[in-house]
Design a protein around this motif. Structure first.
Motif, mmCIF file in Angstrom:
data_model
loop_
_atom_site.group_PDB
_atom_site.id
_atom_site.type_symbol
_atom_site.label_atom_id
_atom_site.label_comp_id
_atom_site.label_asym_id
_atom_site.label_seq_id
_atom_site.Cartn_x
_atom_site.Cartn_y
_atom_site.Cartn_z
ATOM 1 N N VAL A 168 0.767 -1.242 0.000
ATOM 2 C CA VAL A 168 0.071 0.276 0.095
ATOM 3 C C VAL A 168 0.877 1.294 0.081
ATOM 4 N N ASP A 169 0.430 2.410 -0.231
ATOM 5 C CA ASP A 169 1.297 3.475 -0.461
ATOM 6 C C ASP A 169 1.223 4.304 0.926
ATOM 7 N N LEU A 170 0.251 3.898 1.941
ATOM 8 C CA LEU A 170 0.193 4.455 3.160
ATOM 9 C C LEU A 170 -0.367 3.468 4.247
ATOM 10 N N LEU A 171 0.654 2.967 5.116
ATOM 11 C CA LEU A 171 0.108 2.136 6.154
ATOM 12 C C LEU A 171 0.083 3.050 7.464
ATOM 13 N N LEU A 172 -1.042 3.020 7.991
ATOM 14 C CA LEU A 172 -1.540 3.833 9.511
ATOM 15 C C LEU A 172 -1.803 2.851 10.393
ATOM 16 N N VAL A 173 -1.309 3.027 11.571
ATOM 17 C CA VAL A 173 -1.720 2.152 12.707
ATOM 18 C C VAL A 173 -2.319 3.209 13.830
ATOM 19 N N ALA A 174 -3.523 2.905 14.108
ATOM 20 C CA ALA A 174 -4.131 3.694 15.046
ATOM 21 C C ALA A 174 -3.773 3.177 16.631
ATOM 22 N N GLY A 175 -4.202 4.344 17.584
ATOM 23 C CA GLY A 175 -3.912 3.934 18.905
ATOM 24 C C GLY A 175 -5.050 3.379 19.742
ATOM 25 N N ALA A 205 -0.828 -4.842 20.505
ATOM 26 C CA ALA A 205 0.604 -5.710 20.262
ATOM 27 C C ALA A 205 0.443 -7.084 20.336
ATOM 28 N N ARG A 206 -0.582 -7.530 19.564
ATOM 29 C CA ARG A 206 -0.750 -8.890 19.469
ATOM 30 C C ARG A 206 0.293 -9.507 18.529
ATOM 31 N N PRO A 207 0.782 -10.774 18.652
ATOM 32 C CA PRO A 207 1.854 -11.593 17.799
ATOM 33 C C PRO A 207 1.386 -11.331 16.184
ATOM 34 N N GLN A 208 -0.032 -11.837 15.986
ATOM 35 C CA GLN A 208 -0.650 -11.979 14.813
ATOM 36 C C GLN A 208 -0.343 -10.459 14.129
ATOM 37 N N ILE A 209 -0.568 -9.273 14.822
ATOM 38 C CA ILE A 209 -0.550 -8.119 14.144
ATOM 39 C C ILE A 209 0.973 -7.720 14.129
ATOM 40 N N LEU A 210 1.603 -8.012 14.854
ATOM 41 C CA LEU A 210 3.376 -7.531 14.864
ATOM 42 C C LEU A 210 3.843 -8.296 13.629
ATOM 43 N N GLN A 211 3.450 -9.806 13.630
ATOM 44 C CA GLN A 211 3.887 -10.287 12.271
ATOM 45 C C GLN A 211 3.592 -9.770 11.101
ATOM 46 N N TRP A 212 2.225 -9.585 11.090
ATOM 47 C CA TRP A 212 1.801 -8.853 9.921
ATOM 48 C C TRP A 212 2.566 -7.626 9.530
ATOM 49 N N LEU A 213 2.569 -6.834 10.425
ATOM 50 C CA LEU A 213 2.997 -5.392 10.361
ATOM 51 C C LEU A 213 4.824 -5.630 9.746
ATOM 52 N N ARG A 214 5.420 -6.505 10.336
ATOM 53 C CA ARG A 214 6.801 -6.797 9.669
ATOM 54 C C ARG A 214 6.727 -7.071 8.471
ATOM 55 N N GLN A 215 5.970 -7.846 8.006
ATOM 56 C CA GLN A 215 5.508 -8.202 6.363
ATOM 57 C C GLN A 215 5.237 -6.996 5.875
ATOM 58 N N ALA A 216 4.413 -6.169 6.288
ATOM 59 C CA ALA A 216 3.519 -5.328 5.403
ATOM 60 C C ALA A 216 4.367 -4.007 5.376
ATOM 61 N N ILE A 266 2.776 0.185 19.093
ATOM 62 C CA ILE A 266 2.721 -1.098 18.113
ATOM 63 C C ILE A 266 3.867 -1.281 16.984
ATOM 64 N N LEU A 267 4.266 -0.067 16.551
ATOM 65 C CA LEU A 267 5.316 -0.112 15.586
ATOM 66 C C LEU A 267 6.544 -0.338 16.461
#
Length: 329
Positions: free
Chosen positions: A78-85, A93-104, A120-121
């Motif tokens: 994607v052109d812009l990936l934002l993570v809300a608080g 900060a769940r493992p599934q989310i963190l793993q996906w972020l590292r890939q995306a 989360i970042l």
């Protein structure tokens, strides 16, 4: 006329949401992008919300969002990936989310966080070696937890390379406007801000919203008495020499006591105390700025304005307009 950097296709924007997300962290920035589409009469930003799965996402204040798709179904990059608080800094900060972020994240043109989304970042290792910010209440915790990041407490938002972070809640809107300015120029971003009845860039930083005096009243009797005396003599001589004499100790002992008990030098404490009282008077009274400066020990009005602006980021007059209930000058 379109700016030279206007793309020939819509910019794809993905906002990551999760259970416990703060709804304004999501809606505020996305409203900016949607308004751009409306005002330009074309799809400038193709916006989606993405969550761990496609089920409804319950927010922190009883609102429910229905994500556009699950994380694994989002077509990358994607052109812009934002993570809300969220109200709980660890909610996302769940493992599934963190793993996906590292890939995306590596393929995203730009990566950003809103408020506590920075945690989360950070947990995903995406703030290492980066300058970043978050809400002032959580900045010290972010810095302690992720020491590889350079956390700046006072910033409304920060850009470091293609990584962006913003302070609390409404600062996500500031960040979105800054991104629009990058994409379509200052004039158009200013039009969007005006439409939303906002400033394109706010005066000052976060410190104008936080408490300047971080220390509490000491439990040490000699220091507590000295603190009370300082408060009663703000417009007097509060030099280390005078304070040491008042406390019947050497200046070296005074310095150690202040550092140990308050985490501040005597000079830093006096400045914080004077600024704190000046802020209170600007917020709660109609006393003139000249009189406030004198009562709080800043001397001349020009010195008060200079010192206040250097510490708070805006002038006393602007601070009063921002925070006094009647906006008196």
């Amino acid at each position: 006329m379109l700016q030279r950097n206007t793309p020939t296709h819509p910019r794809r924007v993905a906002m990551l949401i999760y259970s416990g997300v703060a709804p304004m962290d999501v809606a505020g920035p996305l409203q900016v992008f949607e308004l751009c589409n409306i005002m330009r009469g074309e799809t400038c930003y193709d916006v989606v919300t993405v969550a761990p799965d496609a089920e409804p996402v319950h927010c922190s204040v009883g609102i429910t969002y229905l994500p556009s798709c699950a994380m694994d179904d989002l077509v990358l990059p994607v052109d812009l990936l934002l993570v809300a608080g969220g109200a709980d800094v660890d909610a996302g900060a769940r493992p599934q989310i963190l793993q996906w972020l590292r890939q995306a994240a590596p393929g995203a043109g730009r990566l950003g966080s809103i408020c506590t989304g920075a945690f989360i970042l950070g947990a995903a290792g995406l703030l290492d070696g980066k300058r970043a910010t978050t809400h002032w209440m959580f900045a010290d915790r972010l810095a302690a937890r992720y020491p590889e990041a350079e956390v700046e407490v006072d910033a409304i938002y920060i850009k470091d390379g293609n990584t962006y972070s913003s302070a609390g809640i409404s600062a996500g809107i500031d960040l979105a406007l800054a991104l629009v300015e990058e994409d379509y120029g200052r004039s158009f971003a200013l039009e969007v801000a005006r439409h939303m009845v906002l400033y394109l860039k706010r005066s000052g930083g976060q410190v104008q919203f936080s408490t300047v005096l971080r220390s509490q009243t000491s439990e040490l009797p000699v220091l507590r008495a000295l603190q009370d005396w300082c408060m009663d003599h703000l417009n007097g001589d509060l030099s280390a020499e005078v304070l040491a004499e008042r406390a019947s100790m050497s200046q070296r002992s005074l310095f150690r006591m202040f550092q140990s008990e308050l985490g501040l030098t005597p000079k830093e404490y006096v400045m914080a105390l004077r600024l704190s009282e000046a802020r209170r008077m600007l917020e709660d009274t109609g006393i003139s700025i000249v009189a406030i400066g004198q009562r709080c020990g800043f001397g001349s009005a020009s010195n008060f304005r200079r010192v206040f602006a250097s510490h708070i980021g805006i002038s006393p007059a602007q601070f009063r307009r921002n925070f006094h209930p009647d906006g008196v000058r």
